[in-house]
Design an enzyme around this catalytic site. Structure first.
Site, PDB file in Angstrom:
ATOM      1  N   ARG A   1      29.463  22.001  61.097  1.00 50.52           N
ATOM      2  CA  ARG A   1      29.031  23.206  60.739  1.00 50.52           C
ATOM      3  C   ARG A   1      30.006  23.747  59.739  1.00 50.52           C
ATOM      4  NH1 ARG A   1      31.630  26.767  63.098  1.00 50.52           N
ATOM      5  NH2 ARG A   1      30.069  28.689  63.376  1.00 50.52           N
TER       6      ARG A   1
ATOM      7  N   ASP B   1      34.106  33.598  62.601  1.00 52.63           N
ATOM      8  CA  ASP B   1      33.814  32.895  63.784  1.00 52.63           C
ATOM      9  C   ASP B   1      34.979  33.323  64.770  1.00 52.63           C
ATOM     10  OD1 ASP B   1      31.776  31.293  63.288  1.00 52.63           O
ATOM     11  OD2 ASP B   1      32.846  29.504  62.864  1.00 52.63           O
TER      12      ASP B   1
END
Ligand code: ADE
Length: 247
Positions: free
Chosen positions: A152, A167
């Site tokens: 990712r 994140d």
């Protein structure tokens, strides 16, 4: 980036790697995957991959020879790939490891099963990783976790290039709370500031919430987080007003 997985259970990887974000990225060839069945390098006619442990005791140990042959073959195609062993004895896998590994040309993930792998195999690996302090039935789960966490981060894999940046753990803090419509649900209103359109205020609120969450849930992360002077001031405020910490 190419991931080579060496496993006794290739079927394990089929649906997780077809579904969702990684499935799409694979279709677009943003990275490459090869799943190798270790049994294919065991010797005919019985294709044995494990044997009883020297010294006695229960369980079976994965034999070194099929692993060596498999790795030799994989390495011929991917000579510069990093070899990772999945094991509960490994170093705890963290976001910063994912970031480091995402810069490699390729990764070979060796999945252990049974009681363990012959100790001599460990001399060939570059890193040993554990995904947590618990014992799984096999390294396949850990390999999938690492593949996902690394893939990712590769360019183009997340549609929105910004998504990986904020994140949890990216800078050592947990993420801020997210809301979508409706503005009120179950008697709980979305915080006014998020509906204000004031981007500077929203950014400040989010930073504060990240600090608050981390302080409440994972205070030990703050020791290693990248904190500004402003962050430290906010943290001091949050520490002095514990009642505000409750959600
Ligand atoms: N194999 C079995 N348990 C594991 C764990 N916690 N992490 C990595 N590999 C494993």
């Amino acid at each position: 980036m190419k991931f080579d997985v060496l496993t006794l259970f290739p079927a394990f990887f089929e649906s997780p790697l077809q579904a969702g974000v990684l499935g799409k990225a694979l279709e677009k060839q943003l990275f490459h995957m090869a799943i190798h069945n270790l049994r294919g390098w065991a010797e005919a006619p019985h294709f044995v991959v494990d044997d009883a442990p020297y010294g006695g005791g229960g369980g079976m140990v994965m034999k070194p020879e099929p692993i060596r042959r498999a790795l030799d073959a994989i390495r011929r195609e991917a000579p510069r790939s990093r070899l990772l062993l999945m094991t509960p004895q490994g170093r705890a896998f963290r976001q910063r490891d994912a970031v480091g590994l995402s810069r490699e040309e390729g990764l070979i993930l060796l999945c252990g099963r049974y009681e363990g792998i012959d100790e001599r195999v460990r001399a060939w690996v570059d890193d040993e990783y554990s995904i947590g302090d618990y014992v799984l039935t096999g390294g396949e789960y850990a390999a999938l976790v690492i593949i996902d966490a690394v893939a990712r981060l590769l360019p183009g894999v997340l549609g929105n290039e910004l998504s990986a940046g904020e994140d949890s753990f990216g800078d050592g803090l947990l993420e801020y709370p997210h809301y979508t419509r409706p503005a009120e649900f179950d008697g709980i209103r979305v915080p006014e500031v998020l509906q204000s359109g004031n981007h500077a205020e929203i950014a400040r609120w989010r930073r504060r919430e990240r600090l608050r969450r981390t302080l409440e849930r994972r205070p030990e992360l703050l020791d290693e987080a990248a904190l500004s002077t402003g962050d430290r001031r906010l943290l001091a405020e949050l520490r002095n007003r514990p009642e505000e910490k409750k959600e």
